[in-house]
Write an enzyme that holds these catalytic residues in place. Structure first.
Site, PDB file in Angstrom:
ATOM      1  N   ASP A 222      50.389  38.945  29.293  1.00  0.00           N
ATOM      2  CA  ASP A 222      49.821  39.123  30.643  1.00  0.00           C
ATOM      3  C   ASP A 222      50.741  38.536  31.714  1.00  0.00           C
ATOM      4  O   ASP A 222      50.841  39.079  32.819  1.00  0.00           O
ATOM      5  CB  ASP A 222      48.453  38.427  30.754  1.00  0.00           C
TER       6      ASP A 222
ATOM      7  N   LYS B 140      40.215  36.055  24.410  1.00  0.00           N
ATOM      8  CA  LYS B 140      41.571  35.524  24.640  1.00  0.00           C
ATOM      9  C   LYS B 140      41.676  34.007  24.438  1.00  0.00           C
ATOM     10  O   LYS B 140      42.706  33.510  24.021  1.00  0.00           O
ATOM     11  CB  LYS B 140      42.018  35.849  26.068  1.00  0.00           C
TER      12      LYS B 140
ATOM     13  N   GLY C 137      46.773  46.517  40.786  1.00  0.00           N
ATOM     14  CA  GLY C 137      46.759  45.913  39.452  1.00  0.00           C
ATOM     15  C   GLY C 137      47.103  46.838  38.296  1.00  0.00           C
ATOM     16  O   GLY C 137      47.230  46.372  37.155  1.00  0.00           O
TER      17      GLY C 137
ATOM     18  N   TYR D   7      42.393  46.974  39.183  1.00  0.00           N
ATOM     19  CA  TYR D   7      42.965  48.326  39.261  1.00  0.00           C
ATOM     20  C   TYR D   7      41.904  49.416  39.361  1.00  0.00           C
ATOM     21  O   TYR D   7      42.232  50.595  39.451  1.00  0.00           O
ATOM     22  CB  TYR D   7      43.915  48.603  38.079  1.00  0.00           C
TER      23      TYR D   7
ATOM     24  N   GLY E 230      40.495  31.896  36.333  1.00  0.00           N
ATOM     25  CA  GLY E 230      40.118  32.377  35.005  1.00  0.00           C
ATOM     26  C   GLY E 230      41.366  32.666  34.179  1.00  0.00           C
ATOM     27  O   GLY E 230      42.465  32.225  34.523  1.00  0.00           O
ATOM     28  N   GLY E 231      41.183  33.418  33.087  1.00  0.00           N
ATOM     29  CA  GLY E 231      42.299  33.718  32.197  1.00  0.00           C
ATOM     30  C   GLY E 231      43.445  34.424  32.903  1.00  0.00           C
ATOM     31  O   GLY E 231      44.616  34.086  32.708  1.00  0.00           O
ATOM     32  N   ALA E 232      43.110  35.393  33.747  1.00  0.00           N
ATOM     33  CA  ALA E 232      44.156  36.154  34.434  1.00  0.00           C
ATOM     34  C   ALA E 232      44.886  35.262  35.432  1.00  0.00           C
ATOM     35  O   ALA E 232      46.110  35.354  35.584  1.00  0.00           O
ATOM     36  CB  ALA E 232      43.535  37.352  35.140  1.00  0.00           C
TER      37      ALA E 232
HETATM   38  P1  ATR Z   1      39.547  36.766  33.527  1.00  0.00           P
HETATM   39  O1  ATR Z   1      39.949  36.374  32.132  1.00  0.00           O
HETATM   40  O2  ATR Z   1      39.572  38.257  33.767  1.00  0.00           O
HETATM   41  O3  ATR Z   1      40.288  36.003  34.583  1.00  0.00           O
HETATM   42  P2  ATR Z   1      37.282  35.023  33.782  1.00  0.00           P
HETATM   43  O4  ATR Z   1      37.983  33.990  32.994  1.00  0.00           O
HETATM   44  O5  ATR Z   1      35.831  35.286  33.505  1.00  0.00           O
HETATM   45  O6  ATR Z   1      37.986  36.434  33.638  1.00  0.00           O
HETATM   46  O7  ATR Z   1      37.462  34.678  35.349  1.00  0.00           O
HETATM   47  C1  ATR Z   1      36.857  35.401  36.354  1.00  0.00           C
HETATM   48  C2  ATR Z   1      37.291  34.843  37.717  1.00  0.00           C
HETATM   49  O8  ATR Z   1      36.563  35.541  38.753  1.00  0.00           O
HETATM   50  C3  ATR Z   1      36.984  33.367  37.919  1.00  0.00           C
HETATM   51  O9  ATR Z   1      37.931  32.826  38.798  1.00  0.00           O
HETATM   52  C4  ATR Z   1      35.598  33.435  38.579  1.00  0.00           C
HETATM   53  O10 ATR Z   1      35.263  32.281  39.315  1.00  0.00           O
HETATM   54  P3  ATR Z   1      34.399  31.093  38.606  1.00  0.00           P
HETATM   55  O11 ATR Z   1      35.385  30.292  37.811  1.00  0.00           O
HETATM   56  O12 ATR Z   1      33.818  30.341  39.730  1.00  0.00           O
HETATM   57  O13 ATR Z   1      33.368  31.767  37.737  1.00  0.00           O
HETATM   58  C5  ATR Z   1      35.821  34.599  39.511  1.00  0.00           C
HETATM   59  N1  ATR Z   1      34.557  35.190  39.964  1.00  0.00           N
HETATM   60  C6  ATR Z   1      33.745  36.018  39.280  1.00  0.00           C
HETATM   61  N2  ATR Z   1      32.676  36.350  40.028  1.00  0.00           N
HETATM   62  C7  ATR Z   1      32.807  35.711  41.215  1.00  0.00           C
HETATM   63  C8  ATR Z   1      32.038  35.648  42.430  1.00  0.00           C
HETATM   64  N3  ATR Z   1      30.890  36.327  42.570  1.00  0.00           N
HETATM   65  N4  ATR Z   1      32.503  34.886  43.453  1.00  0.00           N
HETATM   66  C9  ATR Z   1      33.660  34.203  43.349  1.00  0.00           C
HETATM   67  N5  ATR Z   1      34.435  34.223  42.226  1.00  0.00           N
HETATM   68  C10 ATR Z   1      34.023  34.969  41.182  1.00  0.00           C
END
Ligand code: ATR
Length: 291
Positions: free
Chosen positions: A112, A76, A255, A234, A140-142
């Site tokens: 989204d 994305k 979701g 979801y 993150g992206g979402a």
């Molecule tokens: P997406 O596009 O689905 O949002 P992403 O960009 O990889 O995917 O973002 C994932 C989100 O989940 C981020 O906010 C990530 O936090 P970090 O920026 O610190 O990586 C969060 N996330 C994933 N695993 C995590 C964990 N074990 N504890 C806390 N936050 C987590």
């Protein structure tokens, strides 16, 4: 940008979702449901493409009769250089999830944000942007799409929390340029349970709580009872966060609707056919989730 699909065309046109890994994407099930329902002679497939191969894949997509693509993780944010035109919404969000291919020209948008908000409004009809501050977990992206949709809908005050604080700070700095009048704050991950007092909406946009991932560890004790709790996960449909929220009487939103609603405008752009998100579609996709 709508395009009419020629149903008498000899060559079968295609659309699809591109990701790495693509895993058990529900998008083919969802779009194929609409293709069949509207008797459109096209297919929707899942393409497992490594990030380093995205450019070549997109270049060849038109020769394969592909007219539209959804992009998912990790594409994305990296697709921008391959697209001749990316609309303002996708620029602001910093992510493209929908690509239209027409007459050799590639353009990108983001559905989204629409999906996030349409799901919220359908499943928490009492929520409005004027209800009060929003707490978002995940940058993150979402999370980016969720925040932009809420700001565009009139939310004035957002508190963003992310495990990696610098990522949240970067996002708030970027969005402050687009929304100088809005109050955007970053709070520490450790304080995620404390910032809930006064919130009208709490959203989890992280992967925590998803099947195979850890749970989101948060105490809802300070969250007002009339606040809505929205988890964009979801699978499972009811995460621990939503179960906790339900137990104390908060309205909850899962979701699945976001997945369904983000797909509808993409389908319409590619095939020129308006589609509905209804209970039959939800049941059909849920069945795929159980397989
Ligand atoms: P997406 O596009 O689905 O949002 P992403 O960009 O990889 O995917 O973002 C994932 C989100 O989940 C981020 O906010 C990530 O936090 P970090 O920026 O610190 O990586 C969060 N996330 C994933 N695993 C995590 C964990 N074990 N504890 C806390 N936050 C987590």
């Amino acid at each position: 940008m709508k395009q009419k699909v020629d149903l008498n065309d000899d060559v079968k046109i295609k659309a699809g979702v591109v990701g790495w890994p693509i895993g058990h994407s529900l998008s083919p099930r969802l779009h194929t449901y609409w293709l069949k329902k509207h008797d459109i002679s096209a297919s929707y497939e899942a393409f497992a493409i490594r990030p380093e191969d995205l450019g070549d894949f997109l270049k060849n997509a038109q020769q394969q009769n592909i007219i539209g693509l959804n992009l998912t993780v990790p594409h994305k944010e990296i697709a921008f250089p391959y697209l001749a035109h990316v609309d303002d919404l996708a620029q602001k969000i910093g992510a493209v999830n929908t690509v239209m291919i027409k007459d050799g020209e590639y353009s990108g948008t983001n559905t989204d944000a629409y999906g996030f908000l349409a799901n919220l409004k359908e499943n928490a009809p009492a929520w409005t942007a004027k209800n009060g501050p929003v707490v978002i977990i995940g940058a993150g992206g979402a999370g980016r799409a969720a925040i932009v949709s809420l700001l565009d809908d009139g939310v004035d005050h957002i508190c963003l929390i992310n495990r990696t604080k610098t990522r949240a700070e970067k996002l708030v700095a970027e969005l402050s340029n687009y929304y100088p009048a809005k109050k955007l704050f970053v709070a520490d991950w450790e304080n995620r349970s404390d910032v809930l007092s006064g919130a009208a909406l709490l959203v989890n946009t992280t992967t925590l709580g998803m099947k195979g991932q850890r749970e989101l560890d948060i105490s809802l004790g300070k969250l007002p009872e009339k606040a809505v709790v929205y988890d964009i996960v979801y699978n499972p449909l009811e995460t621990l966060l939503l179960a906790q929220a339900k137990m104390r009487g908060n309205a909850v939103v899962d979701g699945l609707g976001m997945l369904l609603y983000q797909a509808a405008p993409a389908f319409e752009k590619w095939f020129g056919q308006k589609v509905e998100v209804d209970q039959n579609l939800r049941d059909h996709v849920l069945e795929g989730l159980r397989q």
